[in-house]
Design a protein around this motif. Structure first.
Motif, PDB file in Angstrom:
ATOM      1  N   PHE A 189       0.826  -1.213   0.000  1.00  0.00           N
ATOM      2  CA  PHE A 189       0.000   0.000   0.000  1.00  0.00           C
ATOM      3  C   PHE A 189       0.859   1.261   0.000  1.00  0.00           C
ATOM      4  O   PHE A 189       0.477   2.293   0.541  1.00  0.00           O
ATOM      5  CB  PHE A 189      -0.942  -0.018   1.212  1.00  0.00           C
ATOM      6  N   GLN A 190       2.023   1.151  -0.631  1.00  0.00           N
ATOM      7  CA  GLN A 190       2.926   2.297  -0.726  1.00  0.00           C
ATOM      8  C   GLN A 190       2.212   3.491  -1.351  1.00  0.00           C
ATOM      9  O   GLN A 190       1.590   3.389  -2.411  1.00  0.00           O
ATOM     10  CB  GLN A 190       4.154   1.945  -1.557  1.00  0.00           C
ATOM     11  N   GLY A 191       2.267   4.622  -0.674  1.00  0.00           N
ATOM     12  CA  GLY A 191       1.642   5.839  -1.174  1.00  0.00           C
ATOM     13  C   GLY A 191       0.142   5.915  -0.954  1.00  0.00           C
ATOM     14  O   GLY A 191      -0.475   6.930  -1.258  1.00  0.00           O
ATOM     15  N   LYS A 192      -0.470   4.835  -0.426  1.00  0.00           N
ATOM     16  CA  LYS A 192      -1.920   4.809  -0.192  1.00  0.00           C
ATOM     17  C   LYS A 192      -2.279   4.816   1.283  1.00  0.00           C
ATOM     18  O   LYS A 192      -3.225   5.479   1.701  1.00  0.00           O
ATOM     19  CB  LYS A 192      -2.532   3.565  -0.847  1.00  0.00           C
ATOM     20  N   ILE A 193      -1.519   4.032   2.073  1.00  0.00           N
ATOM     21  CA  ILE A 193      -1.805   3.907   3.498  1.00  0.00           C
ATOM     22  C   ILE A 193      -0.486   3.924   4.269  1.00  0.00           C
ATOM     23  O   ILE A 193       0.473   3.241   3.885  1.00  0.00           O
ATOM     24  CB  ILE A 193      -2.563   2.599   3.819  1.00  0.00           C
ATOM     25  N   LEU A 194      -0.435   4.696   5.348  1.00  0.00           N
ATOM     26  CA  LEU A 194       0.718   4.682   6.236  1.00  0.00           C
ATOM     27  C   LEU A 194       0.459   3.678   7.359  1.00  0.00           C
ATOM     28  O   LEU A 194      -0.594   3.701   7.994  1.00  0.00           O
ATOM     29  CB  LEU A 194       0.956   6.073   6.830  1.00  0.00           C
ATOM     30  N   PHE A 195       1.414   2.796   7.596  1.00  0.00           N
ATOM     31  CA  PHE A 195       1.272   1.759   8.618  1.00  0.00           C
ATOM     32  C   PHE A 195       1.951   2.224   9.917  1.00  0.00           C
ATOM     33  O   PHE A 195       3.106   2.644   9.899  1.00  0.00           O
ATOM     34  CB  PHE A 195       1.890   0.454   8.135  1.00  0.00           C
ATOM     35  N   VAL A 196       1.208   2.102  11.009  1.00  0.00           N
ATOM     36  CA  VAL A 196       1.650   2.623  12.300  1.00  0.00           C
ATOM     37  C   VAL A 196       1.565   1.513  13.339  1.00  0.00           C
ATOM     38  O   VAL A 196       0.659   0.681  13.298  1.00  0.00           O
ATOM     39  CB  VAL A 196       0.773   3.819  12.744  1.00  0.00           C
ATOM     40  N   LEU A 197       2.499   1.503  14.275  1.00  0.00           N
ATOM     41  CA  LEU A 197       2.452   0.590  15.418  1.00  0.00           C
ATOM     42  C   LEU A 197       2.147   1.390  16.665  1.00  0.00           C
ATOM     43  O   LEU A 197       2.827   2.382  16.963  1.00  0.00           O
ATOM     44  CB  LEU A 197       3.788  -0.134  15.576  1.00  0.00           C
ATOM     45  N   VAL A 198       1.113   0.989  17.413  1.00  0.00           N
ATOM     46  CA  VAL A 198       0.770   1.614  18.691  1.00  0.00           C
ATOM     47  C   VAL A 198       1.032   0.588  19.788  1.00  0.00           C
ATOM     48  O   VAL A 198       0.362  -0.451  19.851  1.00  0.00           O
ATOM     49  CB  VAL A 198      -0.705   2.072  18.727  1.00  0.00           C
ATOM     50  N   ASN A 199       2.011   0.854  20.628  1.00  0.00           N
ATOM     51  CA  ASN A 199       2.368  -0.056  21.710  1.00  0.00           C
ATOM     52  C   ASN A 199       1.312   0.028  22.808  1.00  0.00           C
ATOM     53  O   ASN A 199       1.239   0.998  23.548  1.00  0.00           O
ATOM     54  CB  ASN A 199       3.745   0.314  22.260  1.00  0.00           C
ATOM     55  N   SER A 200       0.484  -1.004  22.924  1.00  0.00           N
ATOM     56  CA  SER A 200      -0.636  -0.969  23.865  1.00  0.00           C
ATOM     57  C   SER A 200      -0.197  -1.081  25.312  1.00  0.00           C
ATOM     58  O   SER A 200      -0.988  -0.827  26.226  1.00  0.00           O
ATOM     59  CB  SER A 200      -1.626  -2.092  23.544  1.00  0.00           C
ATOM     60  N   SER A 201       1.048  -1.448  25.564  1.00  0.00           N
ATOM     61  CA  SER A 201       1.525  -1.546  26.940  1.00  0.00           C
ATOM     62  C   SER A 201       1.905  -0.192  27.518  1.00  0.00           C
ATOM     63  O   SER A 201       2.158  -0.070  28.715  1.00  0.00           O
ATOM     64  CB  SER A 201       2.716  -2.506  27.032  1.00  0.00           C
ATOM     65  N   MET A 202       1.931   0.836  26.679  1.00  0.00           N
ATOM     66  CA  MET A 202       2.256   2.186  27.151  1.00  0.00           C
ATOM     67  C   MET A 202       0.976   2.909  27.549  1.00  0.00           C
ATOM     68  O   MET A 202       0.056   3.067  26.744  1.00  0.00           O
ATOM     69  CB  MET A 202       3.002   2.969  26.066  1.00  0.00           C
ATOM     70  N   LYS A 203       0.916   3.348  28.792  1.00  0.00           N
ATOM     71  CA  LYS A 203      -0.284   3.953  29.348  1.00  0.00           C
ATOM     72  C   LYS A 203      -0.736   5.162  28.543  1.00  0.00           C
ATOM     73  O   LYS A 203      -1.932   5.377  28.326  1.00  0.00           O
ATOM     74  CB  LYS A 203      -0.041   4.359  30.801  1.00  0.00           C
ATOM     75  N   GLU A 204       0.213   5.962  28.062  1.00  0.00           N
ATOM     76  CA  GLU A 204      -0.136   7.181  27.342  1.00  0.00           C
ATOM     77  C   GLU A 204      -0.818   6.911  26.005  1.00  0.00           C
ATOM     78  O   GLU A 204      -1.398   7.822  25.403  1.00  0.00           O
ATOM     79  CB  GLU A 204       1.097   8.068  27.122  1.00  0.00           C
ATOM     80  N   ASN A 205      -0.750   5.670  25.520  1.00  0.00           N
ATOM     81  CA  ASN A 205      -1.426   5.322  24.270  1.00  0.00           C
ATOM     82  C   ASN A 205      -2.864   4.874  24.481  1.00  0.00           C
ATOM     83  O   ASN A 205      -3.582   4.588  23.524  1.00  0.00           O
ATOM     84  CB  ASN A 205      -0.655   4.213  23.540  1.00  0.00           C
ATOM     85  N   GLY A 206      -3.294   4.843  25.725  1.00  0.00           N
ATOM     86  CA  GLY A 206      -4.646   4.379  26.037  1.00  0.00           C
ATOM     87  C   GLY A 206      -5.736   5.216  25.393  1.00  0.00           C
ATOM     88  O   GLY A 206      -6.766   4.681  24.974  1.00  0.00           O
ATOM     89  N   LYS A 207      -5.522   6.519  25.286  1.00  0.00           N
ATOM     90  CA  LYS A 207      -6.554   7.392  24.716  1.00  0.00           C
ATOM     91  C   LYS A 207      -6.705   7.169  23.215  1.00  0.00           C
ATOM     92  O   LYS A 207      -7.801   7.299  22.675  1.00  0.00           O
ATOM     93  CB  LYS A 207      -6.220   8.854  25.013  1.00  0.00           C
ATOM     94  N   VAL A 208      -5.597   6.833  22.554  1.00  0.00           N
ATOM     95  CA  VAL A 208      -5.685   6.528  21.128  1.00  0.00           C
ATOM     96  C   VAL A 208      -6.507   5.256  20.931  1.00  0.00           C
ATOM     97  O   VAL A 208      -7.378   5.180  20.062  1.00  0.00           O
ATOM     98  CB  VAL A 208      -4.273   6.352  20.525  1.00  0.00           C
ATOM     99  N   ILE A 209      -6.242   4.254  21.774  1.00  0.00           N
ATOM    100  CA  ILE A 209      -6.955   2.981  21.672  1.00  0.00           C
ATOM    101  C   ILE A 209      -8.439   3.166  21.989  1.00  0.00           C
ATOM    102  O   ILE A 209      -9.310   2.649  21.281  1.00  0.00           O
ATOM    103  CB  ILE A 209      -6.312   1.942  22.611  1.00  0.00           C
ATOM    104  N   SER A 210      -8.729   3.919  23.037  1.00  0.00           N
ATOM    105  CA  SER A 210     -10.132   4.099  23.437  1.00  0.00           C
ATOM    106  C   SER A 210     -10.912   4.935  22.427  1.00  0.00           C
ATOM    107  O   SER A 210     -12.129   4.798  22.311  1.00  0.00           O
ATOM    108  CB  SER A 210     -10.206   4.758  24.819  1.00  0.00           C
ATOM    109  N   TYR A 211     -10.222   5.789  21.655  1.00  0.00           N
ATOM    110  CA  TYR A 211     -10.912   6.566  20.625  1.00  0.00           C
ATOM    111  C   TYR A 211     -11.607   5.635  19.638  1.00  0.00           C
ATOM    112  O   TYR A 211     -12.705   5.926  19.158  1.00  0.00           O
ATOM    113  CB  TYR A 211      -9.930   7.470  19.875  1.00  0.00           C
ATOM    114  N   PHE A 212     -10.960   4.530  19.353  1.00  0.00           N
ATOM    115  CA  PHE A 212     -11.533   3.574  18.407  1.00  0.00           C
ATOM    116  C   PHE A 212     -12.457   2.568  19.098  1.00  0.00           C
ATOM    117  O   PHE A 212     -12.790   1.527  18.525  1.00  0.00           O
ATOM    118  CB  PHE A 212     -10.407   2.844  17.665  1.00  0.00           C
ATOM    119  N   LYS A 213     -12.855   2.903  20.325  1.00  0.00           N
ATOM    120  CA  LYS A 213     -13.821   2.099  21.094  1.00  0.00           C
ATOM    121  C   LYS A 213     -13.345   0.658  21.292  1.00  0.00           C
ATOM    122  O   LYS A 213     -14.130  -0.289  21.274  1.00  0.00           O
ATOM    123  CB  LYS A 213     -15.201   2.126  20.425  1.00  0.00           C
TER     124      LYS A 213
END
Length: 273
Positions: A189-213
């Protein structure tokens, strides 16, 4: 206009939740590394420059008419600060002409979206080592970019509006098995989609995860998000494979949202058999 501003604010809120006040310090805080000092690669012809760029996910080249300018030693120090980013230097007239360089320029090339980002002569004249570090750190997007308060700026500066997030615990056995497959899918998906890793063990990433319910019990999961209209979808996924990631992305690009189907099923009245 207000709607566009609202979307922009939402995007900033979503992906800068937990933004550290010490971002600048994080960028400047890289280790100088150990062992022998490495130097930028000298690129003496066009073919060498092309191979240098295509051999890495991200590459930085200083195109200079001469080497007697203050930014050159700074570029040397970037070799130590960013061991995962090849750094090159060229003063060859044919190389400069091939890349349409008419003045001292530092360019960052990345494979993920085919971008070439430039620091032009006027920027170079006033730049210091911290600003050069920040320019590289913000913009060095690879096939898979780990989410953090610095990388998110580069993600949203990209012209690619769709981002796929893999939310899972980094360093787990499942992560070690899944990451190579996720990287392989990213290349499709080069040029179409950017692939991201969200480390779920990091507390500060909790709001990103909860945004997606999503809840912890539903991880690992994929979440795909389009910045233009805020459309998004999720998929809980135990086995990360190239095929499953590809199918999920293709479905989203085709306008098929799994969560909408799920919501319809939940709302549909039960029928007794």
């Amino acid at each position: 206009m207000e709607a566009a501003l609202s979307r922009c604010l939402l995007v900033i809120f979503l992906f800068t939740c937990g933004l550290s006040q010490n971002v600048a310090a994080e960028v400047q805080g890289f280790s100088d590394g150990a062992g022998a000092t490495q130097e930028p690669t000298k690129l003496t012809d066009v073919l060498a420059a092309k191979k240098f760029i295509t051999a890495a996910e991200v590459a930085v080249i200083g195109f200079f008419q001469d080497l007697e300018i203050p930014v050159v030693p700074m570029l040397h120090s970037m070799v130590q600060k960013f061991p995962d980013v090849p750094v090159g230097i060229s003063t060859d007239s044919e190389v400069l002409a091939h890349f349409n360089v008419t003045e001292n320029t530092i360019s960052l090339f990345r494979q993920v979206d085919g971008e070439q980002l430039k620091l032009e002569s006027e920027d170079i004249e006033s730049i210091d080592e911290a600003k050069l570090s920040r320019f590289i750190e913000i913009n060095k997007l690879g096939w898979v970019t780990e989410y953090n308060p610095v990388s998110v700026i580069g993600l949203f500066n990209s012209l690619v509006p769709i981002h796929l997030l893999l939310m899972m615990k980094k360093g787990s056995p499942q992560y070690e098995e899944s990451l190579p497959r996720y990287q392989e899918a990213a290349k499709l998906f080069q040029g179409k989609i950017l692939f991201v890793l969200v480390n779920s063990s990091m507390k500060e990433n909790g709001k990103v995860i909860s945004y997606f319910k999503l809840k912890e019990s539903q991880l690992p999961a994929l979440a795909i998000y389009r910045t233009e209209d805020e459309a998004w979808d999720t998929l809980s996924i135990d086995d990360i494979s190239v095929e499953r990631v590809k199918d999920f992305c293709d479905g989203f690009l085709a306008g098929k949202l799994l969560r909408e189907n799920s919501a319809s099923e939940e709302k549909a009245p039960k029928v007794e058999l």
